[in-house]
Enzyme design. Structure first.
Site, PDB file in Angstrom:
ATOM      1  N   LYS A 168      44.711  44.748  44.153  1.00  0.00           N
ATOM      2  CA  LYS A 168      43.439  45.589  43.030  1.00  0.00           C
ATOM      3  C   LYS A 168      42.193  46.309  43.516  1.00  0.00           C
ATOM      4  CE  LYS A 168      47.244  43.599  39.644  1.00  0.00           C
ATOM      5  NZ  LYS A 168      47.637  43.114  39.479  1.00  0.00           N
TER       6      LYS A 168
ATOM      7  N   ASP B 286      45.676  33.000  44.003  1.00  0.00           N
ATOM      8  CA  ASP B 286      46.066  34.417  43.657  1.00  0.00           C
ATOM      9  C   ASP B 286      45.488  35.419  43.309  1.00  0.00           C
ATOM     10  OD1 ASP B 286      46.859  36.932  43.587  1.00  0.00           O
ATOM     11  OD2 ASP B 286      48.818  36.229  42.934  1.00  0.00           O
TER      12      ASP B 286
ATOM     13  N   TYR C   1      51.359  35.580  37.352  1.00  0.00           N
ATOM     14  CA  TYR C   1      52.290  36.790  37.862  1.00  0.00           C
ATOM     15  C   TYR C   1      51.729  36.743  39.670  1.00  0.00           C
ATOM     16  CZ  TYR C   1      54.009  41.311  38.780  1.00  0.00           C
ATOM     17  OH  TYR C   1      54.951  42.052  39.954  1.00  0.00           O
TER      18      TYR C   1
HETATM   19  C1  PLP Z   1      48.806  42.745  40.439  1.00  0.00           C
HETATM   20  C2  PLP Z   1      49.100  41.304  40.442  1.00  0.00           C
HETATM   21  C3  PLP Z   1      49.890  40.838  41.742  1.00  0.00           C
HETATM   22  C4  PLP Z   1      51.255  42.079  42.128  1.00  0.00           C
HETATM   23  O1  PLP Z   1      50.166  43.339  43.263  1.00  0.00           O
HETATM   24  P1  PLP Z   1      51.577  44.467  43.163  1.00  0.00           P
HETATM   25  O2  PLP Z   1      49.956  45.247  43.997  1.00  0.00           O
HETATM   26  O3  PLP Z   1      50.852  44.935  42.231  1.00  0.00           O
HETATM   27  O4  PLP Z   1      51.815  44.181  44.091  1.00  0.00           O
HETATM   28  C5  PLP Z   1      50.061  39.479  42.184  1.00  0.00           C
HETATM   29  N1  PLP Z   1      49.357  38.573  42.276  1.00  0.00           N
HETATM   30  C6  PLP Z   1      48.825  38.967  40.863  1.00  0.00           C
HETATM   31  C7  PLP Z   1      47.692  37.717  39.804  1.00  0.00           C
HETATM   32  C8  PLP Z   1      48.633  40.356  39.925  1.00  0.00           C
HETATM   33  O5  PLP Z   1      47.452  40.189  39.111  1.00  0.00           O
END
Ligand code: PLP
Length: 421
Positions: A262, A234, A146
């Site tokens: 996060k 990511d 994601y």
């Molecule tokens: C949560 C998440 C995102 C998106 O971040 P948001 O602050 O919710 O837009 C992108 N990449 C990874 C791996 C994530 O866990």
């Protein structure tokens, strides 16, 4: 219960009349576990309390940001002080410089960084930058990873997308994903000279937790180098959770571009993307790749981020990993005793539970394990016992520095009781 107090059910009913599904992010709706979501009234350390006064040991921790636990006094104090000085200016501030210095100092190979307000924006900007810098269009991503909800990256996303049983999203045009190639996790895809970037979660944490197979990240690095494509990590979940330098430090493989979020915001809205200077200088105002944000570098978010990162010492990571190990080992032991198929995937402080015999290594295997019907029953039994796991089988567990051995042991006890049921 105090008479007249608002209940979860009542709030959920009202919410559903004015908010789609009653929630502002789909996973929160309990859609994949059934039942009524608890509405949080407050939180502190390892705990959240719902509006009915029920207390839960919380392993959601906002899906990662709560690495110190909820409402850490230092973070709260930093945010209160920042708020008193104005919430947003539209002009640069000292804390943005301090945070960028701290991030670039901790992440090996990252020279420059820029702040956004979410991980979604960070990943979206990293892809635009990769395309702008290489003059290429194609992006390779991995099934079950994601990267936020931007059009081009939503294909085969894990987490909430998987929870809703959606392969993709309606409203994404064929054109928007025409240059997105989805490959299976833990296999090196073919990377040709039309590929701008390979985007990967260095530890997949949105299909449960799936660790990279030995050689996977190194193989991606080599395939990108060979084709002149950029490697994008990511690290929105792994960043500042696995180690001070995130997955880059943990695995010893450096990408060209990074995304964070996060943990970096200490619970306030934030995202970061960064990379080598020669790539980052393609960004406006220096270069032709545009990216901006009214609230980017927000004074409250940088205050919370700095206060959080300052507490994430090497010792803190050892403590976190010990806590995660105690939890993972404890759950495995009681599952074995109960004769329940259960595995825990753990990398450092990051862990995920699957109710199956073997740790999955890609999205297809994770889906089989996640959709076998065990998770929702265990989830509800735990919730009844005062332990909050995420309301979906594709999310990681997020023990924090506020979770002590006693919290972990009572969680394992509740887990054993849940399996008995
Ligand atoms: C949560 C998440 C995102 C998106 O971040 P948001 O602050 O919710 O837009 C992108 N990449 C990874 C791996 C994530 O866990």
């Amino acid at each position: 219960m105090i008479v007249g107090m608002v209940t979860n059910r009542e709030l959920f009913e009202r919410a559903q009349r004015v908010i789609p599904g009653g929630v502002n992010s789909p996973v929160r709706s309990f859609g994949s576990v059934g039942g009524t979501p608890y509405f949080v009234a407050r939180a502190e350390g390892p705990y959240v309390w719902d509006v009915e006064g029920r207390r839960y040991i919380d392993y959601v921790q906002s899906y990662g940001p709560g690495i110190l636990g909820h409402a850490h006094p230092a973070v709260t104090e930093a945010v209160v002080e920042a708020a008193a000085n104005g919430a947003s200016y539209g002009a640069p501030t000292e804390r943005e410089v301090l945070l960028a210095e701290m991030l670039c100092d901790r992440v090996p190979g990252m020279a420059w960084s820029r702040l956004t307000s979410s991980g979604t924006e960070a990943a979206m900007a990293a892809v635009r930058l990769a395309r702008g810098a290489t003059g290429r269009n194609k992006v390779i991503k991995f099934a079950g990873c994601y990267h936020g909800h931007s059009d081009a990256l939503l294909a085969a996303g894990g987490s909430g997308v998987a929870n809703q049983g959606l392969a993709d999203s309606a409203g994404v045009t064929p054109g928007a994903v025409a240059d997105t190639v989805v490959a299976p996790y833990n296999q090196i895809p073919a990377v040709d000279d039309g590929v701008a970037a390979v985007v990967v979660e260095p530890v997949a944490a949105n299909m449960g937790v799936v660790a990279p197979a030995p050689g996977f990240l190194e193989g991606l690095r080599a395939a990108c180098d060979q084709a002149g494509a950029l490697l994008v990590f990511d690290e929105v979940i792994t960043g500042f959770r696995l180690a001070p330098g995130g997955a880059t430090e943990w695995f010893g493989v450096a990408p060209d571009l990074w995304c964070f979020g996060k943990v970096v915001g200490g619970g306030l809205p934030i995202g970061v993307f960064g990379g080598r200077a020669d790539l980052m200088e393609n960004l406006a105002p220096l270069g032709g790749v545009y990216q901006a944000g009214t609230l980017s570098g927000n004074p409250l978010a940088t205050a919370a981020g700095l206060a959080t990162l300052e507490r994430l010492t090497p010792d803190a990571y050892r403590t976190l990993a010990d806590t995660a190990t105690r939890l993972g080992d404890g759950m495995i032991a009681v599952a074995e005793a109960a004769g329940t198929a259960c595995t825990v995937a753990r990398v450092g402080a990051l862990l995920g539970v699957f109710f199956c015999d073997q740790v999955p290594c890609d999205f297809d295997q994770a889906k089989v394990a996640a959709e076998n019907g065990v998770y929702p029953r265990v989830f509800h039994a735990l919730l009844e016992a005062g332990v909050a796991f995420a309301p979906g089988p594709y999310e990681a567990l997020f023990p924090s520095l506020a979770h002590t051995d006693e919290h972990i042991d009572s969680t394992v006890e509740a887990f054993a009781a849940a399996l008995e049921k």
